[in-house]
Design an enzyme around this catalytic site. Structure first.
Site, PDB file in Angstrom:
ATOM      1  N   ASP A 109      73.302 -17.177  16.825  1.00  0.00           N
ATOM      2  CA  ASP A 109      72.596 -16.991  18.087  1.00  0.00           C
ATOM      3  C   ASP A 109      73.580 -17.181  19.246  1.00  0.00           C
ATOM      4  O   ASP A 109      74.720 -17.582  19.052  1.00  0.00           O
ATOM      5  CB  ASP A 109      71.396 -17.921  18.202  1.00  0.00           C
ATOM      6  N   GLY A 111      73.530 -19.062  22.138  1.00  0.00           N
ATOM      7  CA  GLY A 111      73.606 -20.255  22.968  1.00  0.00           C
ATOM      8  C   GLY A 111      72.542 -20.273  24.054  1.00  0.00           C
ATOM      9  O   GLY A 111      72.407 -21.246  24.786  1.00  0.00           O
ATOM     10  N   GLY A 112      71.753 -19.202  24.153  1.00  0.00           N
ATOM     11  CA  GLY A 112      70.717 -19.134  25.185  1.00  0.00           C
ATOM     12  C   GLY A 112      69.659 -20.211  25.053  1.00  0.00           C
ATOM     13  O   GLY A 112      69.125 -20.688  26.060  1.00  0.00           O
ATOM     14  N   PHE A 113      69.337 -20.612  23.816  1.00  0.00           N
ATOM     15  CA  PHE A 113      68.344 -21.669  23.632  1.00  0.00           C
ATOM     16  C   PHE A 113      68.788 -22.958  24.312  1.00  0.00           C
ATOM     17  O   PHE A 113      67.983 -23.668  24.905  1.00  0.00           O
ATOM     18  CB  PHE A 113      68.108 -21.909  22.139  1.00  0.00           C
ATOM     19  N   ASP A 192      70.993 -14.725  26.671  1.00  0.00           N
ATOM     20  CA  ASP A 192      69.756 -14.594  27.431  1.00  0.00           C
ATOM     21  C   ASP A 192      69.390 -15.941  28.028  1.00  0.00           C
ATOM     22  O   ASP A 192      69.916 -16.976  27.625  1.00  0.00           O
ATOM     23  CB  ASP A 192      68.617 -14.114  26.522  1.00  0.00           C
ATOM     24  N   ASP A 324      64.075 -17.057  11.575  1.00  0.00           N
ATOM     25  CA  ASP A 324      64.884 -18.255  11.343  1.00  0.00           C
ATOM     26  C   ASP A 324      64.166 -19.439  11.957  1.00  0.00           C
ATOM     27  O   ASP A 324      63.387 -19.280  12.895  1.00  0.00           O
ATOM     28  CB  ASP A 324      66.284 -18.119  11.959  1.00  0.00           C
ATOM     29  N   HIS A 392      63.821 -28.136  -1.616  1.00  0.00           N
ATOM     30  CA  HIS A 392      62.442 -27.742  -1.926  1.00  0.00           C
ATOM     31  C   HIS A 392      61.805 -26.972  -0.768  1.00  0.00           C
ATOM     32  O   HIS A 392      61.228 -25.893  -0.973  1.00  0.00           O
ATOM     33  CB  HIS A 392      61.594 -28.970  -2.256  1.00  0.00           C
TER      34      HIS A 392
END
Length: 436
Positions: A109, A111-113, A192, A324, A392
Protein backbone atom coordinates in the site's frame (compact mmCIF):
# COMPACT_ATOMS: atom_id res chain seq x y z
CA UNK A 1 5.86 12.60 -20.71
CA UNK A 2 9.27 11.23 -21.74
CA UNK A 3 8.60 8.13 -19.69
CA UNK A 4 5.23 7.62 -21.38
CA UNK A 5 6.69 8.05 -24.86
CA UNK A 6 9.46 5.59 -24.13
CA UNK A 7 7.01 3.01 -22.79
CA UNK A 8 4.83 3.36 -25.89
CA UNK A 9 7.76 3.09 -28.30
CA UNK A 10 9.01 -0.04 -26.56
CA UNK A 11 5.52 -1.61 -26.33
CA UNK A 12 5.66 -1.88 -22.53
CA UNK A 13 2.29 -2.74 -20.96
CA UNK A 14 0.94 -3.21 -17.47
CA UNK A 15 2.45 -6.51 -16.23
CA UNK A 16 -0.78 -7.86 -14.71
CA UNK A 17 -3.76 -9.33 -16.51
CA UNK A 18 -7.22 -10.11 -15.19
CA UNK A 19 -9.50 -12.81 -16.57
CA UNK A 20 -13.08 -13.61 -15.56
CA UNK A 21 -13.91 -17.32 -15.16
CA UNK A 22 -17.53 -17.03 -14.06
CA UNK A 23 -20.17 -14.60 -12.88
CA UNK A 24 -22.51 -14.54 -9.92
CA UNK A 25 -26.17 -14.61 -10.89
CA UNK A 26 -28.91 -13.25 -8.68
CA UNK A 27 -32.23 -11.39 -8.58
CA UNK A 28 -30.64 -7.98 -8.00
CA UNK A 29 -28.04 -8.23 -10.73
CA UNK A 30 -24.92 -8.51 -8.53
CA UNK A 31 -21.55 -7.62 -9.97
CA UNK A 32 -19.70 -10.56 -8.44
CA UNK A 33 -17.34 -12.68 -10.46
CA UNK A 34 -14.75 -15.41 -10.06
CA UNK A 35 -11.55 -14.75 -11.95
CA UNK A 36 -7.79 -14.91 -11.96
CA UNK A 37 -5.20 -12.17 -11.61
CA UNK A 38 -1.98 -12.98 -13.44
CA UNK A 39 1.14 -11.27 -12.03
CA UNK A 40 4.89 -11.57 -12.72
CA UNK A 41 5.19 -13.80 -9.64
CA UNK A 42 2.22 -16.04 -10.20
CA UNK A 43 -1.52 -16.34 -10.56
CA UNK A 44 -4.10 -15.37 -7.94
CA UNK A 45 -7.47 -17.13 -8.16
CA UNK A 46 -10.14 -14.62 -7.20
CA UNK A 47 -11.95 -13.76 -5.03
CA UNK A 48 -8.93 -14.05 -2.74
CA UNK A 49 -7.98 -12.88 0.72
CA UNK A 50 -4.49 -11.39 0.90
CA UNK A 51 -2.89 -11.68 4.38
CA UNK A 52 -1.10 -8.56 5.61
CA UNK A 53 2.62 -8.76 6.28
CA UNK A 54 3.00 -5.17 7.43
CA UNK A 55 6.76 -5.16 7.94
CA UNK A 56 7.53 -7.91 5.40
CA UNK A 57 6.19 -10.57 7.77
CA UNK A 58 2.81 -11.90 8.79
CA UNK A 59 3.36 -11.45 12.51
CA UNK A 60 4.46 -14.59 14.41
CA UNK A 61 4.19 -16.85 11.32
CA UNK A 62 6.94 -18.20 9.04
CA UNK A 63 6.54 -17.28 5.34
CA UNK A 64 6.43 -20.98 4.49
CA UNK A 65 3.52 -21.46 6.86
CA UNK A 66 1.67 -18.58 5.18
CA UNK A 67 1.99 -20.41 1.87
CA UNK A 68 0.97 -23.72 3.46
CA UNK A 69 -2.25 -22.26 4.84
CA UNK A 70 -3.30 -21.39 1.29
CA UNK A 71 -2.42 -17.71 0.95
CA UNK A 72 -1.74 -16.75 -2.67
CA UNK A 73 -0.13 -13.35 -2.00
CA UNK A 74 0.85 -11.03 0.84
CA UNK A 75 0.54 -7.27 1.30
CA UNK A 76 3.19 -5.15 3.03
CA UNK A 77 3.12 -1.55 4.22
CA UNK A 78 5.24 1.02 2.37
CA UNK A 79 5.22 3.45 5.31
CA UNK A 80 6.59 0.94 7.80
CA UNK A 81 9.19 -0.49 5.43
CA UNK A 82 10.29 3.04 4.52
CA UNK A 83 11.03 3.75 8.19
CA UNK A 84 12.53 0.34 8.88
CA UNK A 85 14.69 -1.10 7.38
CA UNK A 86 14.40 1.41 4.52
CA UNK A 87 13.48 0.77 0.85
CA UNK A 88 17.15 0.76 -0.16
CA UNK A 89 17.77 -2.33 1.96
CA UNK A 90 14.75 -4.16 0.51
CA UNK A 91 15.84 -3.24 -3.00
CA UNK A 92 19.37 -4.53 -2.38
CA UNK A 93 17.86 -7.81 -1.20
CA UNK A 94 16.12 -8.21 -4.55
CA UNK A 95 12.73 -6.76 -3.66
CA UNK A 96 10.03 -7.52 -1.13
CA UNK A 97 9.47 -11.16 -2.08
CA UNK A 98 13.17 -12.06 -2.00
CA UNK A 99 13.70 -10.08 1.20
CA UNK A 100 11.04 -12.05 3.09
CA UNK A 101 11.63 -15.34 1.26
CA UNK A 102 8.19 -15.30 -0.36
CA UNK A 103 8.09 -16.41 -3.99
CA UNK A 104 4.45 -15.56 -4.71
CA UNK A 105 2.77 -12.29 -5.71
CA UNK A 106 3.16 -9.26 -3.42
CA UNK A 107 1.24 -6.01 -2.86
CA UNK A 108 2.29 -2.81 -1.09
CA UNK A 109 0.00 0.00 0.00
CA UNK A 110 1.03 3.61 -0.47
CA UNK A 111 1.23 4.95 3.08
CA UNK A 112 -2.03 6.88 2.66
CA UNK A 113 -3.64 5.10 5.61
CA UNK A 114 -0.97 6.50 7.91
CA UNK A 115 -1.89 10.02 6.82
CA UNK A 116 -5.22 9.55 8.59
CA UNK A 117 -4.27 7.22 11.43
CA UNK A 118 -1.24 9.25 12.49
CA UNK A 119 -3.03 12.51 11.88
CA UNK A 120 -6.10 11.89 14.03
CA UNK A 121 -5.48 8.64 15.88
CA UNK A 122 -8.83 7.17 14.83
CA UNK A 123 -9.34 3.66 13.58
CA UNK A 124 -9.90 3.19 9.86
CA UNK A 125 -13.53 2.15 10.18
CA UNK A 126 -15.28 4.41 12.64
CA UNK A 127 -18.93 5.08 13.22
CA UNK A 128 -20.35 8.47 12.34
CA UNK A 129 -21.33 8.98 15.97
CA UNK A 130 -17.67 8.80 16.91
CA UNK A 131 -15.89 7.19 19.80
CA UNK A 132 -17.45 9.66 22.19
CA UNK A 133 -20.98 8.53 21.33
CA UNK A 134 -22.21 11.91 20.08
CA UNK A 135 -24.75 12.28 17.32
CA UNK A 136 -22.65 14.50 15.03
CA UNK A 137 -19.27 14.03 13.30
CA UNK A 138 -16.47 15.50 15.37
CA UNK A 139 -15.11 17.69 12.56
CA UNK A 140 -12.00 18.16 10.43
CA UNK A 141 -9.64 18.90 13.31
CA UNK A 142 -10.78 16.02 15.52
CA UNK A 143 -8.11 13.97 17.25
CA UNK A 144 -8.78 10.74 19.09
CA UNK A 145 -8.61 10.99 22.88
CA UNK A 146 -5.10 10.51 24.19
CA UNK A 147 -3.50 10.86 20.75
CA UNK A 148 -1.17 13.49 19.27
CA UNK A 149 -1.35 14.72 15.69
CA UNK A 150 1.76 13.36 14.00
CA UNK A 151 1.04 14.33 10.39
CA UNK A 152 -0.04 17.37 8.39
CA UNK A 153 -1.51 17.23 4.90
CA UNK A 154 -1.12 19.90 2.22
CA UNK A 155 -1.78 19.90 -1.50
CA UNK A 156 1.72 18.69 -2.32
CA UNK A 157 1.93 15.80 0.16
CA UNK A 158 2.13 14.98 3.85
CA UNK A 159 4.72 15.77 6.50
CA UNK A 160 4.82 13.37 9.41
CA UNK A 161 6.79 12.40 12.47
CA UNK A 162 8.09 8.86 12.74
CA UNK A 163 6.29 6.84 15.40
CA UNK A 164 9.64 5.12 16.01
CA UNK A 165 11.92 8.03 16.88
CA UNK A 166 10.01 11.28 16.27
CA UNK A 167 12.07 12.31 13.24
CA UNK A 168 10.32 14.32 10.53
CA UNK A 169 9.66 12.85 7.08
CA UNK A 170 7.67 13.79 4.01
CA UNK A 171 5.68 11.73 1.52
CA UNK A 172 4.55 13.08 -1.83
CA UNK A 173 2.93 11.09 -4.64
CA UNK A 174 6.31 10.93 -6.33
CA UNK A 175 8.10 9.77 -3.18
CA UNK A 176 5.49 7.08 -2.56
CA UNK A 177 6.01 5.76 -6.09
CA UNK A 178 9.79 5.80 -5.67
CA UNK A 179 9.58 3.90 -2.39
CA UNK A 180 7.15 1.32 -3.75
CA UNK A 181 9.24 0.77 -6.87
CA UNK A 182 12.23 0.14 -4.65
CA UNK A 183 10.20 -2.33 -2.61
CA UNK A 184 9.37 -4.08 -5.88
CA UNK A 185 5.91 -5.55 -5.28
CA UNK A 186 3.80 -6.82 -8.17
CA UNK A 187 0.93 -4.46 -7.28
CA UNK A 188 1.31 -1.01 -5.74
CA UNK A 189 -1.28 1.63 -4.88
CA UNK A 190 -1.47 5.32 -5.71
CA UNK A 191 -0.84 7.74 -2.85
CA UNK A 192 -4.16 9.03 -1.51
CA UNK A 193 -5.56 10.93 1.43
CA UNK A 194 -7.71 8.74 3.65
CA UNK A 195 -10.32 10.85 5.41
CA UNK A 196 -12.43 9.81 8.38
CA UNK A 197 -16.20 9.82 8.73
CA UNK A 198 -15.73 12.71 11.15
CA UNK A 199 -14.62 15.01 8.34
CA UNK A 200 -17.18 17.45 6.96
CA UNK A 201 -18.53 17.07 3.45
CA UNK A 202 -16.68 20.22 2.40
CA UNK A 203 -13.41 18.65 3.49
CA UNK A 204 -14.29 15.39 1.71
CA UNK A 205 -14.77 17.36 -1.53
CA UNK A 206 -11.43 19.14 -1.11
CA UNK A 207 -9.66 15.91 -0.20
CA UNK A 208 -11.13 14.05 -3.17
CA UNK A 209 -9.73 16.60 -5.61
CA UNK A 210 -6.37 16.44 -3.85
CA UNK A 211 -6.36 12.65 -4.19
CA UNK A 212 -7.27 12.95 -7.90
CA UNK A 213 -4.36 15.27 -8.56
CA UNK A 214 -2.06 13.01 -6.55
CA UNK A 215 -3.22 10.05 -8.67
CA UNK A 216 -2.22 11.91 -11.83
CA UNK A 217 1.21 12.57 -10.36
CA UNK A 218 1.50 8.93 -9.32
CA UNK A 219 0.81 7.80 -12.88
CA UNK A 220 3.43 10.15 -14.27
CA UNK A 221 6.09 9.07 -11.79
CA UNK A 222 5.19 5.39 -12.19
CA UNK A 223 5.59 5.64 -15.96
CA UNK A 224 8.94 7.40 -15.59
CA UNK A 225 10.28 4.88 -13.08
CA UNK A 226 9.08 1.94 -15.17
CA UNK A 227 10.86 3.32 -18.23
CA UNK A 228 14.07 3.98 -16.33
CA UNK A 229 14.21 0.89 -14.14
CA UNK A 230 12.40 -1.71 -16.28
CA UNK A 231 10.26 -2.63 -13.27
CA UNK A 232 7.36 -5.04 -13.83
CA UNK A 233 4.94 -3.32 -11.44
CA UNK A 234 1.21 -2.61 -11.72
CA UNK A 235 -0.10 0.67 -10.27
CA UNK A 236 -3.68 0.68 -8.98
CA UNK A 237 -5.72 3.81 -8.26
CA UNK A 238 -7.53 4.25 -4.94
CA UNK A 239 -11.17 5.39 -4.77
CA UNK A 240 -12.16 7.61 -1.85
CA UNK A 241 -15.34 9.59 -1.15
CA UNK A 242 -16.48 8.38 2.29
CA UNK A 243 -20.23 7.61 2.50
CA UNK A 244 -21.37 10.02 -0.25
CA UNK A 245 -22.73 8.46 -3.44
CA UNK A 246 -21.95 11.44 -5.67
CA UNK A 247 -18.38 11.66 -4.36
CA UNK A 248 -17.71 7.92 -4.63
CA UNK A 249 -19.04 7.82 -8.18
CA UNK A 250 -17.11 10.95 -9.13
CA UNK A 251 -13.90 9.54 -7.68
CA UNK A 252 -14.32 6.33 -9.67
CA UNK A 253 -15.10 8.19 -12.91
CA UNK A 254 -12.16 10.54 -12.37
CA UNK A 255 -9.69 7.70 -11.87
CA UNK A 256 -11.04 5.86 -14.90
CA UNK A 257 -10.65 9.01 -17.00
CA UNK A 258 -7.10 9.56 -15.71
CA UNK A 259 -6.20 5.99 -16.61
CA UNK A 260 -7.62 6.27 -20.11
CA UNK A 261 -5.94 9.63 -20.64
CA UNK A 262 -2.61 8.21 -19.49
CA UNK A 263 -2.82 5.23 -21.81
CA UNK A 264 -3.79 7.45 -24.73
CA UNK A 265 -0.60 9.46 -24.18
CA UNK A 266 1.59 6.37 -24.05
CA UNK A 267 1.50 5.50 -20.35
CA UNK A 268 0.51 2.34 -18.53
CA UNK A 269 -2.65 3.63 -16.85
CA UNK A 270 -4.03 1.90 -13.79
CA UNK A 271 -3.80 -1.89 -13.77
CA UNK A 272 -6.66 -2.10 -11.27
CA UNK A 273 -8.31 -0.20 -8.44
CA UNK A 274 -8.42 -0.20 -4.67
CA UNK A 275 -11.52 0.92 -2.79
CA UNK A 276 -10.49 2.64 0.41
CA UNK A 277 -11.60 5.12 2.99
CA UNK A 278 -13.59 5.06 6.17
CA UNK A 279 -17.13 3.78 5.71
CA UNK A 280 -20.06 2.62 7.77
CA UNK A 281 -20.30 -1.17 7.88
CA UNK A 282 -24.01 -1.11 7.06
CA UNK A 283 -23.29 0.74 3.81
CA UNK A 284 -20.31 -1.31 2.64
CA UNK A 285 -22.18 -3.23 -0.05
CA UNK A 286 -23.89 -0.11 -1.38
CA UNK A 287 -20.68 1.92 -1.54
CA UNK A 288 -18.77 -0.84 -3.32
CA UNK A 289 -21.60 -1.16 -5.82
CA UNK A 290 -21.58 2.60 -6.57
CA UNK A 291 -17.87 2.45 -7.28
CA UNK A 292 -17.81 -0.71 -9.36
CA UNK A 293 -20.70 0.47 -11.51
CA UNK A 294 -18.41 3.30 -12.64
CA UNK A 295 -15.08 1.48 -13.07
CA UNK A 296 -14.02 -0.72 -15.99
CA UNK A 297 -15.46 -4.20 -15.56
CA UNK A 298 -12.33 -5.90 -16.89
CA UNK A 299 -10.06 -4.39 -14.21
CA UNK A 300 -9.43 -6.12 -10.85
CA UNK A 301 -10.85 -4.44 -7.73
CA UNK A 302 -9.29 -4.62 -4.27
CA UNK A 303 -11.06 -3.71 -1.03
CA UNK A 304 -8.66 -2.32 1.54
CA UNK A 305 -8.98 -3.46 5.17
CA UNK A 306 -11.92 -5.90 5.15
CA UNK A 307 -12.02 -9.43 6.60
CA UNK A 308 -15.20 -10.07 8.59
CA UNK A 309 -17.27 -12.87 6.99
CA UNK A 310 -20.44 -10.86 6.37
CA UNK A 311 -18.41 -8.02 4.85
CA UNK A 312 -16.60 -10.45 2.56
CA UNK A 313 -19.83 -11.88 1.18
CA UNK A 314 -21.30 -8.40 0.73
CA UNK A 315 -18.25 -7.12 -1.12
CA UNK A 316 -17.84 -10.19 -3.35
CA UNK A 317 -21.41 -9.77 -4.54
CA UNK A 318 -20.59 -6.26 -5.70
CA UNK A 319 -17.50 -7.15 -7.71
CA UNK A 320 -14.55 -7.18 -5.29
CA UNK A 321 -11.78 -9.54 -6.37
CA UNK A 322 -9.16 -9.27 -3.59
CA UNK A 323 -9.15 -8.16 0.06
CA UNK A 324 -6.59 -7.46 2.74
CA UNK A 325 -6.88 -6.91 6.46
CA UNK A 326 -4.72 -7.20 9.58
CA UNK A 327 -7.67 -8.35 11.68
CA UNK A 328 -7.29 -12.17 11.49
CA UNK A 329 -3.73 -12.02 12.83
CA UNK A 330 -4.32 -9.10 15.18
CA UNK A 331 -7.26 -10.67 17.00
CA UNK A 332 -5.48 -14.04 17.04
CA UNK A 333 -2.68 -12.55 19.12
CA UNK A 334 -5.32 -11.72 21.73
CA UNK A 335 -6.86 -15.19 21.71
CA UNK A 336 -9.86 -14.52 19.44
CA UNK A 337 -10.54 -17.53 17.23
CA UNK A 338 -12.64 -17.91 14.07
CA UNK A 339 -14.63 -21.11 13.74
CA UNK A 340 -17.53 -22.37 11.65
CA UNK A 341 -19.62 -22.09 14.81
CA UNK A 342 -18.66 -18.47 15.42
CA UNK A 343 -15.87 -16.40 16.88
CA UNK A 344 -14.80 -17.02 20.47
CA UNK A 345 -11.92 -16.27 22.82
CA UNK A 346 -9.85 -19.33 23.67
CA UNK A 347 -8.55 -17.63 26.83
CA UNK A 348 -11.98 -18.00 28.47
CA UNK A 349 -11.90 -20.35 31.46
CA UNK A 350 -14.28 -22.90 29.90
CA UNK A 351 -11.57 -23.90 27.41
CA UNK A 352 -9.05 -24.84 30.10
CA UNK A 353 -10.09 -28.50 29.86
CA UNK A 354 -11.47 -28.51 26.28
CA UNK A 355 -9.39 -31.04 24.36
CA UNK A 356 -10.92 -30.45 20.94
CA UNK A 357 -9.16 -28.56 18.11
CA UNK A 358 -9.92 -24.85 17.72
CA UNK A 359 -12.46 -25.83 15.06
CA UNK A 360 -13.12 -29.57 14.69
CA UNK A 361 -14.25 -29.11 11.08
CA UNK A 362 -11.33 -26.95 9.92
CA UNK A 363 -8.09 -28.64 8.87
CA UNK A 364 -4.81 -26.75 9.22
CA UNK A 365 -1.48 -27.05 11.01
CA UNK A 366 -3.02 -25.87 14.28
CA UNK A 367 -5.65 -28.63 14.21
CA UNK A 368 -3.22 -31.04 15.92
CA UNK A 369 -3.30 -28.88 19.07
CA UNK A 370 -6.19 -28.65 21.53
CA UNK A 371 -8.07 -25.65 22.82
CA UNK A 372 -6.80 -26.56 26.29
CA UNK A 373 -3.19 -26.44 25.15
CA UNK A 374 -3.57 -23.13 23.31
CA UNK A 375 -5.48 -21.73 26.31
CA UNK A 376 -2.50 -22.73 28.44
CA UNK A 377 -0.04 -21.09 26.03
CA UNK A 378 -1.90 -17.78 26.22
CA UNK A 379 -2.15 -17.88 30.00
CA UNK A 380 1.57 -18.73 30.21
CA UNK A 381 2.34 -15.88 27.76
CA UNK A 382 4.15 -18.23 25.41
CA UNK A 383 4.86 -16.92 21.90
CA UNK A 384 3.64 -20.15 20.34
CA UNK A 385 0.08 -19.17 21.31
CA UNK A 386 0.04 -16.30 18.82
CA UNK A 387 1.66 -18.42 16.12
CA UNK A 388 -0.88 -21.23 16.35
CA UNK A 389 -3.87 -18.90 16.62
CA UNK A 390 -2.68 -16.76 13.69
CA UNK A 391 -2.14 -19.76 11.42
CA UNK A 392 -5.66 -20.93 12.22
CA UNK A 393 -7.37 -17.55 11.71
CA UNK A 394 -5.54 -16.70 8.49
CA UNK A 395 -6.31 -20.13 7.07
CA UNK A 396 -9.95 -19.83 8.12
CA UNK A 397 -10.46 -16.57 6.17
CA UNK A 398 -8.30 -17.62 3.20
CA UNK A 399 -10.24 -20.89 2.87
CA UNK A 400 -13.60 -19.14 3.33
CA UNK A 401 -12.92 -16.91 0.34
CA UNK A 402 -11.69 -19.92 -1.66
CA UNK A 403 -14.96 -21.71 -0.84
CA UNK A 404 -16.87 -18.62 -1.94
CA UNK A 405 -15.05 -18.77 -5.28
CA UNK A 406 -15.93 -22.44 -5.75
CA UNK A 407 -19.57 -21.80 -4.89
CA UNK A 408 -19.73 -19.00 -7.44
CA UNK A 409 -18.43 -21.32 -10.14
CA UNK A 410 -20.64 -24.30 -9.29
CA UNK A 411 -23.83 -22.29 -8.79
CA UNK A 412 -24.28 -22.84 -5.05
CA UNK A 413 -23.22 -19.40 -3.82
CA UNK A 414 -26.52 -18.22 -2.34
CA UNK A 415 -27.13 -21.49 -0.47
CA UNK A 416 -23.55 -21.48 0.83
CA UNK A 417 -23.84 -17.87 2.00
CA UNK A 418 -27.07 -18.51 3.92
CA UNK A 419 -25.74 -21.66 5.56
CA UNK A 420 -22.34 -20.25 6.48
CA UNK A 421 -23.43 -16.87 7.84
CA UNK A 422 -26.39 -18.32 9.71
CA UNK A 423 -24.23 -20.85 11.49
CA UNK A 424 -21.31 -18.47 12.10
CA UNK A 425 -23.28 -15.63 13.67
CA UNK A 426 -25.56 -17.90 15.70
CA UNK A 427 -22.43 -19.47 17.09
CA UNK A 428 -20.84 -16.11 17.79
CA UNK A 429 -23.84 -15.04 19.86
CA UNK A 430 -23.73 -18.36 21.73
CA UNK A 431 -20.03 -17.87 22.56
CA UNK A 432 -20.62 -14.30 23.70
CA UNK A 433 -23.35 -15.47 26.06
CA UNK A 434 -20.93 -17.95 27.68
CA UNK A 435 -17.88 -15.67 27.87
CA UNK A 436 -16.12 -14.99 31.14
Amino acid sequence: MAGRTRLQSEHVQDPTRFEIDGRLDGPDGPLGRAGRLLTPHGEILTPAFIPVGTKATVKTVLPGAVADLGAQAVLANAYHLYLQPGPEIVEQAGGLGAFMNWDGPTFTDSGGFQVMSLGSGFKKVIDMTGEGGGEQPLGDDAIAEGKDRLSRVDDDGVTFLSHLDGTEHRFTPERSMQIQHQLGADVIFAFDELTTLHNTRDYQVTSLERTRLWARRCLSEHNWLTAQRRDAISLWGVVQGAQYEDLRRKAARDLRALSEEDRMSGGLGFGGYGIGGALEKANLSTIVRWVNQELEEDKPKHLLGISEPDDIFAAVEQGIDTFDCVSPSRVARNGAIYSLDGRYNVTNSRFKTDFRPLDPETENYTSQYTRAYIHHLFKAKEGLAATLATIHNEQFIVSLVARIRRSMLDGTYWEFKEEFLGRYYRGTQHHLAKSD
